[in-house]
Design a protein around this motif. Sequence first.
Motif, mmCIF file in Angstrom:
data_model
loop_
_atom_site.group_PDB
_atom_site.id
_atom_site.type_symbol
_atom_site.label_atom_id
_atom_site.label_comp_id
_atom_site.label_asym_id
_atom_site.label_seq_id
_atom_site.Cartn_x
_atom_site.Cartn_y
_atom_site.Cartn_z
ATOM 1 N N ILE A 1 -53.211 -12.607 -87.333
ATOM 2 C CA ILE A 1 -52.943 -11.282 -87.901
ATOM 3 C C ILE A 1 -51.970 -10.572 -86.980
ATOM 4 O O ILE A 1 -52.197 -10.490 -85.769
ATOM 5 C CB ILE A 1 -54.243 -10.458 -88.030
ATOM 6 C CG1 ILE A 1 -55.212 -11.153 -88.992
ATOM 7 C CG2 ILE A 1 -53.941 -9.035 -88.486
ATOM 8 C CD1 ILE A 1 -56.601 -10.522 -89.026
ATOM 9 N N ASP A 2 -50.898 -10.047 -87.531
ATOM 10 C CA ASP A 2 -49.908 -9.305 -86.754
ATOM 11 C C ASP A 2 -50.355 -7.843 -86.618
ATOM 12 O O ASP A 2 -50.950 -7.278 -87.550
ATOM 13 C CB ASP A 2 -48.541 -9.370 -87.440
ATOM 14 C CG ASP A 2 -47.445 -8.858 -86.537
ATOM 15 O OD1 ASP A 2 -47.036 -9.601 -85.626
ATOM 16 O OD2 ASP A 2 -47.026 -7.687 -86.735
ATOM 17 N N LYS A 3 -50.051 -7.241 -85.490
ATOM 18 C CA LYS A 3 -50.428 -5.843 -85.259
ATOM 19 C C LYS A 3 -49.826 -4.910 -86.312
ATOM 20 O O LYS A 3 -50.389 -3.850 -86.596
ATOM 21 C CB LYS A 3 -50.008 -5.396 -83.854
ATOM 22 C CG LYS A 3 -50.842 -6.029 -82.759
ATOM 23 C CD LYS A 3 -50.383 -5.565 -81.386
ATOM 24 C CE LYS A 3 -51.222 -6.215 -80.288
ATOM 25 N NZ LYS A 3 -50.783 -5.787 -78.945
ATOM 26 N N SER A 4 -48.718 -5.301 -86.909
ATOM 27 C CA SER A 4 -48.091 -4.468 -87.940
ATOM 28 C C SER A 4 -48.977 -4.359 -89.186
ATOM 29 O O SER A 4 -48.774 -3.471 -90.015
ATOM 30 C CB SER A 4 -46.722 -5.031 -88.320
ATOM 31 O OG SER A 4 -46.861 -6.293 -88.961
ATOM 32 N N GLU A 5 -49.959 -5.231 -89.327
ATOM 33 C CA GLU A 5 -50.882 -5.183 -90.462
ATOM 34 C C GLU A 5 -52.002 -4.158 -90.257
ATOM 35 O O GLU A 5 -52.765 -3.878 -91.178
ATOM 36 C CB GLU A 5 -51.515 -6.561 -90.704
ATOM 37 C CG GLU A 5 -50.520 -7.635 -91.097
ATOM 38 C CD GLU A 5 -51.191 -8.978 -91.291
ATOM 39 O OE1 GLU A 5 -52.208 -9.039 -92.023
ATOM 40 O OE2 GLU A 5 -50.709 -9.963 -90.703
ATOM 41 N N LEU A 6 -52.086 -3.621 -89.021
ATOM 42 C CA LEU A 6 -53.144 -2.663 -88.690
ATOM 43 C C LEU A 6 -52.571 -1.248 -88.636
ATOM 44 O O LEU A 6 -51.368 -1.048 -88.465
ATOM 45 C CB LEU A 6 -53.783 -3.019 -87.354
ATOM 46 C CG LEU A 6 -54.319 -4.445 -87.199
ATOM 47 C CD1 LEU A 6 -55.009 -4.602 -85.857
ATOM 48 C CD2 LEU A 6 -55.247 -4.835 -88.325
ATOM 49 N N TYR A 7 -53.456 -0.275 -88.744
ATOM 50 C CA TYR A 7 -53.032 1.126 -88.659
ATOM 51 C C TYR A 7 -52.415 1.400 -87.290
ATOM 52 O O TYR A 7 -52.828 0.826 -86.283
ATOM 53 C CB TYR A 7 -54.220 2.054 -88.896
ATOM 54 C CG TYR A 7 -54.847 1.870 -90.258
ATOM 55 C CD1 TYR A 7 -54.114 2.106 -91.417
ATOM 56 C CD2 TYR A 7 -56.164 1.464 -90.388
ATOM 57 C CE1 TYR A 7 -54.686 1.937 -92.667
ATOM 58 C CE2 TYR A 7 -56.747 1.293 -91.629
ATOM 59 C CZ TYR A 7 -55.999 1.524 -92.768
ATOM 60 O OH TYR A 7 -56.572 1.356 -94.003
ATOM 61 N N ASN A 8 -51.456 2.315 -87.261
ATOM 62 C CA ASN A 8 -50.723 2.574 -86.008
ATOM 63 C C ASN A 8 -51.554 3.322 -84.962
ATOM 64 O O ASN A 8 -51.150 3.414 -83.817
ATOM 65 C CB ASN A 8 -49.414 3.316 -86.290
ATOM 66 C CG ASN A 8 -49.624 4.684 -86.888
ATOM 67 O OD1 ASN A 8 -50.754 5.103 -87.146
ATOM 68 N ND2 ASN A 8 -48.541 5.389 -87.132
ATOM 69 N N PHE A 9 -52.707 3.852 -85.321
ATOM 70 C CA PHE A 9 -53.545 4.568 -84.340
ATOM 71 C C PHE A 9 -54.538 3.644 -83.634
ATOM 72 O O PHE A 9 -55.326 4.092 -82.809
ATOM 73 C CB PHE A 9 -54.279 5.748 -84.981
ATOM 74 C CG PHE A 9 -55.032 5.412 -86.240
ATOM 75 C CD1 PHE A 9 -56.275 4.798 -86.188
ATOM 76 C CD2 PHE A 9 -54.486 5.729 -87.476
ATOM 77 C CE1 PHE A 9 -56.965 4.497 -87.352
ATOM 78 C CE2 PHE A 9 -55.176 5.434 -88.644
ATOM 79 C CZ PHE A 9 -56.415 4.810 -88.583
ATOM 80 N N VAL A 10 -54.476 2.352 -83.942
ATOM 81 C CA VAL A 10 -55.377 1.388 -83.317
ATOM 82 C C VAL A 10 -54.853 1.016 -81.935
ATOM 83 O O VAL A 10 -53.659 0.780 -81.748
ATOM 84 C CB VAL A 10 -55.530 0.121 -84.199
ATOM 85 C CG1 VAL A 10 -56.333 -0.952 -83.491
ATOM 86 C CG2 VAL A 10 -56.170 0.485 -85.534
ATOM 87 N N ASN A 11 -55.768 0.970 -80.961
ATOM 88 C CA ASN A 11 -55.465 0.520 -79.603
ATOM 89 C C ASN A 11 -55.942 -0.925 -79.477
ATOM 90 O O ASN A 11 -56.688 -1.416 -80.323
ATOM 91 C CB ASN A 11 -56.189 1.400 -78.589
ATOM 92 C CG ASN A 11 -55.748 2.842 -78.691
ATOM 93 O OD1 ASN A 11 -54.706 3.210 -78.218
ATOM 94 N ND2 ASN A 11 -56.549 3.659 -79.360
ATOM 95 N N TYR A 12 -55.561 -1.582 -78.393
ATOM 96 C CA TYR A 12 -55.875 -3.005 -78.249
ATOM 97 C C TYR A 12 -56.499 -3.306 -76.895
ATOM 98 O O TYR A 12 -56.135 -2.704 -75.888
ATOM 99 C CB TYR A 12 -54.605 -3.843 -78.449
ATOM 100 C CG TYR A 12 -54.043 -3.623 -79.829
ATOM 101 C CD1 TYR A 12 -54.534 -4.347 -80.914
ATOM 102 C CD2 TYR A 12 -53.068 -2.660 -80.067
ATOM 103 C CE1 TYR A 12 -54.054 -4.123 -82.190
ATOM 104 C CE2 TYR A 12 -52.582 -2.426 -81.341
ATOM 105 C CZ TYR A 12 -53.082 -3.155 -82.404
ATOM 106 O OH TYR A 12 -52.621 -2.923 -83.670
#
Length: 151
Positions: free
Chosen positions: A119-130
């Motif tokens: 899963i690419d980070k672009s598939e997640l909401y932009n407010f998600v941290n990692y």
Amino acid sequence: MMKNAMKLLGLTFFLGAILIDGQKKPAGYSPAKAVAGEYKVLYVINEADDLKIRAVIRNINNALEDPRLRGKLNVELLAFGGGVEMFRKKNPYLELLTALRDKGVVMVQCENTLREKKIDKSELYNFVNYTPSGNREIILRQYEGWAIVKP
């Protein structure tokens, strides 16, 4: 035979009285009091199930609305494994998550899960941290004194 029936009847009443008595509230109970200036809690979701996702969101909102904790609670919401579905743009949680974010909840996704599920980070909401690892995040937060909640 009548004696046995009387004994059985007496035993039934006795057990019923114990069960009824056991349902009374414990003497002297009072809810916990918030005496510290700050509380830290890590909510964990590792399932894709809609009911579980909505339950963790509801649990967080309930904690944030508790008058004892209002203004004293730092919340991190950690997703790993199947829990990544909570943060995927294709799923219906944007409004619920935005409301949590607006209340100060920090949302964190495990990068190991992203690699494993491709899963690419672009598939997640932009407010998600990692975080590199969800499991290590739990371990480290616990040793930092955070409460860990997994509904």
